[in-house]
Design an enzyme around this catalytic site. Structure first.
Site, PDB file in Angstrom:
ATOM      1  N   VAL A  98      23.523  39.495  30.151  1.00 59.02           N
ATOM      2  CA  VAL A  98      24.803  39.342  29.451  1.00 59.02           C
ATOM      3  C   VAL A  98      25.227  37.878  29.451  1.00 59.02           C
ATOM      4  O   VAL A  98      25.646  37.332  28.422  1.00 59.02           O
ATOM      5  CB  VAL A  98      25.878  40.246  30.092  1.00 59.02           C
ATOM      6  N   ARG A 120      23.114  35.858  27.015  1.00 58.42           N
ATOM      7  CA  ARG A 120      23.462  36.092  25.618  1.00 58.42           C
ATOM      8  C   ARG A 120      24.852  35.553  25.286  1.00 58.42           C
ATOM      9  O   ARG A 120      25.066  34.984  24.222  1.00 58.42           O
ATOM     10  CB  ARG A 120      23.410  37.585  25.312  1.00 58.42           C
ATOM     11  N   GLU A 121      25.787  35.730  26.197  1.00 58.53           N
ATOM     12  CA  GLU A 121      27.173  35.361  25.914  1.00 58.53           C
ATOM     13  C   GLU A 121      27.381  33.847  25.853  1.00 58.53           C
ATOM     14  O   GLU A 121      28.033  33.345  24.944  1.00 58.53           O
ATOM     15  CB  GLU A 121      28.109  35.964  26.975  1.00 58.53           C
ATOM     16  N   SER A 122      26.872  33.126  26.825  1.00 64.90           N
ATOM     17  CA  SER A 122      27.187  31.692  26.914  1.00 64.90           C
ATOM     18  C   SER A 122      25.990  30.793  27.152  1.00 64.90           C
ATOM     19  O   SER A 122      26.138  29.571  27.129  1.00 64.90           O
ATOM     20  CB  SER A 122      28.190  31.469  28.050  1.00 64.90           C
TER      21      SER A 122
END
Length: 679
Positions: free
Chosen positions: A518, A521-523
């Protein structure tokens, strides 16, 4: 007695300092058999300068010449000295300092320090109407006020509006109102006949897109009376697409009418499918659309129908030649066929695609899936085997299908250590490093991006190593992607903040590999990341979500606000939110992943009637962002699972999973992983 003690202590201290001065190491102090108290190394000069930089920059802003000279003695050799000098110059602008300002701007052009000084210098010159100096020192950087002053000064100096016409047009044809500084130039430009009706129409279209309705009304008034009628209709239709039903009042032979109508239909199809589809034959007959325009509109209709799950989506796609579909059209034709689970048609569609698309992973995957469903396992196994060699969602799904180990294809970047060390010594790189140590990440990126824009491809590879060495993970990840070096897997998928992440994932009873995926993918491990909608930090937690979680925290101080840019706090709240979503999705981590991106309420709107195979559900998620997000997180979770030393294929569960209409899941009978939850 007390005096003798002080003298003895002073003697030991003198010997200690002498040892450090002679040898520069704690080992020298140890050779004198000094207490452990003296083994602590003294801070280096650059460390002392780093500790005092923020204070020095603040002092420079109000320093006189003597105080500034003192700062120069202490910080003149520090990599961030230009920022201290910049603070001084910004607040001490005068013609006496002109040569110093010009030299500074030349020496540090492109840096944030130079931009700050130039902005202050141009403002100083503008206040004094020093037009020639302003023209000389202006650089176009998208600042509307500076652009307008430059245009005004040049117009006043040269009195040649035609020579400036293209620059004025570029500033005028925008979707927002421009500064009043530009008004005299715009007026002269208009009076000289340089502004055309076409420019007004182009700007009017931009205001529609920006929903700047007040400016739209003003622009309509600039058009000749005969054109204002059409512009008024365009204005009303843009504000309310349903009014496109009055299309017969638009001149059929005017290309602008066709643009107005097609723009409205693209919006209306999402609001009222039935009404749009009834209107289209009448509109098509009224206007003389060419074949490409008809194809474009009908594909837009077909996509909207497919996304909405409309029964007629496949019929609209069948009217269109597969080889002329856009990538979005191809996806949604495939998705509409998958939704109907007509695998014979799925296979026929894939085989009808242009040959250059045949090797794309999604089509290979669904070709193999269709062959399996059609009881052609030997043909399917050939495709599964080829796809399983690839490192992505579809490749990992293929390896899970075959019971094979996922392929990571690791090939670390080869580099020359001496070249990396040489790059680290460049002034811009040293400034980026110092900002990084100070936690000023935006300033660090500004310096870093300026340096990398001037690097050769080989030097950019060295920059990857340097950023990775500094644990500046987002920069090494992004540079590897830009260079197409996907096989340096351990740098593309670093185990950043591992201790913190493992601690909080364990506390929340979630898979650390999932949390890593996560964050990746997020940052991409950018601690100060902020999304367009306001999500913040490593796990892109929304402030409202953080407040929701903290309200549920026993003993939380009322005045406490979460610091979402602090890595530990962000990870603590992000992992807690993942656990919360997992619980609210009946422990279905697939739906929880989708919910983390799109929100749990929206995901519940996408649940199937009855039950649907998980891979089919993923492929038919209506939002492309969420669809791509789920695939990426699943693939990244598989990679992190292996990097963390586990050999299980987590996508094996996806093959056997069925999504239920109530948000639950069940599994195929042949799947022994969930024996108590069989379909």
């Amino acid at each position: 007695m007390q005096t003798r003690f002080k003298q003895a202590f002073k003697s030991i201290a003198v010997l200690s300092i002498a040892a450090f001065n002679l040898n520069g190491t704690a080992a020298a102090a140890q050779s004198l058999k000094l207490p452990e108290l003296f083994f602590e190394p003294l801070p280096t000069k650059v460390e002392r300068q780093r500790d005092g930089f923020i204070s020095a920059e603040r002092k420079a802003a109000s320093a006189n010449e003597y105080e500034f000279s003192q700062l120069a003695e202490d910080y003149g050799d520090y990599p961030l000295w230009p920022y201290i000098e910049s603070a001084y110059l910004q607040n001490n602008m005068s013609l006496q300092k002109e040569s110093q300002v010009l030299s500074f701007m030349q020496a540090y052009q492109g840096t944030t320090a130079e931009r700050r000084v130039r902005n202050a210098w141009l403002a100083f010159l503008a206040r004094r109407d020093m037009d020639q100096r302003y023209i000389r020192d202006y650089i176009p950087r998208g600042d509307a006020h500076q652009d307008c002053r430059y245009l005004r000064f040049r117009w006043e100096a040269e009195n040649d509006i035609e020579a400036l016409s293209s620059l004025i047009e570029r500033r005028w044809v925008r979707g927002q109102s421009q500064p009043r500084t530009c008004d005299p130039v715009f007026a002269a430009w208009e009076e000289a006949g340089e502004r055309t009706d076409d420019m007004v129409w182009r700007r009017l279209q931009l205001t529609f897109n920006e929903r700047e309705w007040r400016l739209s009304r003003y622009l309509i008034g600039l058009l000749p009376e005969a054109q204002q009628v059409l512009a008024e209709k365009a204005y009303r239709i843009h504000r309310s697409p349903a009014q496109v039903g009055e299309f017969e009042k638009l001149p059929a032979d005017d290309p602008r009418s066709m643009q107005i109508v097609t723009n409205a239909l693209r919006r209306l199809i999402w609001q009222n499918q039935e009404h749009t589809l009834r209107l289209w034959p009448q509109i098509e007959a009224h206007f003389e659309f060419d074949e490409a325009q008809v194809q474009e509109m009908e594909e837009a209709f077909a996509i909207a129908l497919a996304v909405r799950g409309h029964d007629e989506a496949t019929l609209w796609f069948e009217r269109l030649p597969a080889e002329r579909l856009t990538s979005g059209g191809r996806h949604w034709q495939l998705a509409s066929l998958l939704r109907g689970q007509d695998f014979e048609k799925v296979l026929n569609f894939i085989e009808s695609l242009p040959v250059e698309l045949a090797d794309e992973a999604p089509y290979l995957y669904w070709q193999a899936r269709s062959l399996d469903e059609l009881k052609r396992p030997l043909e399917a196994d050939v495709v599964w085997g080829e796809l399983a060699t690839r490192r992505h969602y579809y490749g990992f799904m293929a390896s899970a299908r075959m019971g094979a180990e996922p392929s990571l294809n690791i090939a670390p970047l080869v580099y020359d250590p001496e070249s990396v060390d040489a790059l680290a010594k460049r002034d811009g790189v040293k400034r980026a490093y110092e900002f990084l140590q100070l936690g000023k990440l935006m300033e660090a990126r500004s310096e870093w991006n300026l340096v990398r824009s001037q690097l050769t491809e080989n030097e950019r590879k060295q920059a990857v190593i340097l950023a990775s060495r500094w644990q500046w993970l987002d920069q090494s990840i992004h540079e590897l992607a830009r260079l197409g070096l996907g096989n340096d897997v351990e740098r593309r998928f670093p185990l950043g903040f591992q201790e913190t992440l493992t601690k909080y994932a364990t506390q929340q009873s979630i898979d650390p590999a999932w949390a890593f995926a996560v964050i990746r993918r997020e940052s991409a491990f950018q601690a100060d990341a902020v999304s367009p909608v306001g999500a913040q930090g490593l796990m892109q937690v929304m402030p409202d979500t953080a407040e929701y979680l903290l309200r549920r925290t026993p003993g939380r101080p009322r005045s406490r606000s979460p610091d979402l840019h602090h890595p530990e706090e962000n990870i603590r709240l992000g992992t807690r939110y993942l656990a919360d979503l997992l619980r609210r999705n009946d422990n279905n981590w697939l739906l929880a992943t989708a919910s983390y991106n799109a929100g749990i309420n929206r995901v519940r709107e996408w649940l199937p009637e009855g039950q649907l195979a998980a891979d089919l559900w993923i492929e038919t998620i209506p939002y492309q962002e969420t669809r791509d997000y789920v695939k990426a997180v699943l693939a990244y979770q598989q990679i992190y699972t292996m990097l963390l030393g586990r050999d299980d294929n987590i996508l094996d569960l996806v093959h056997s999973m069925r999504i239920l209409e109530n948000g639950g899941v069940c599994y195929y009978a042949e799947a022994d992983t969930k024996p108590d939850n069989l379909c």
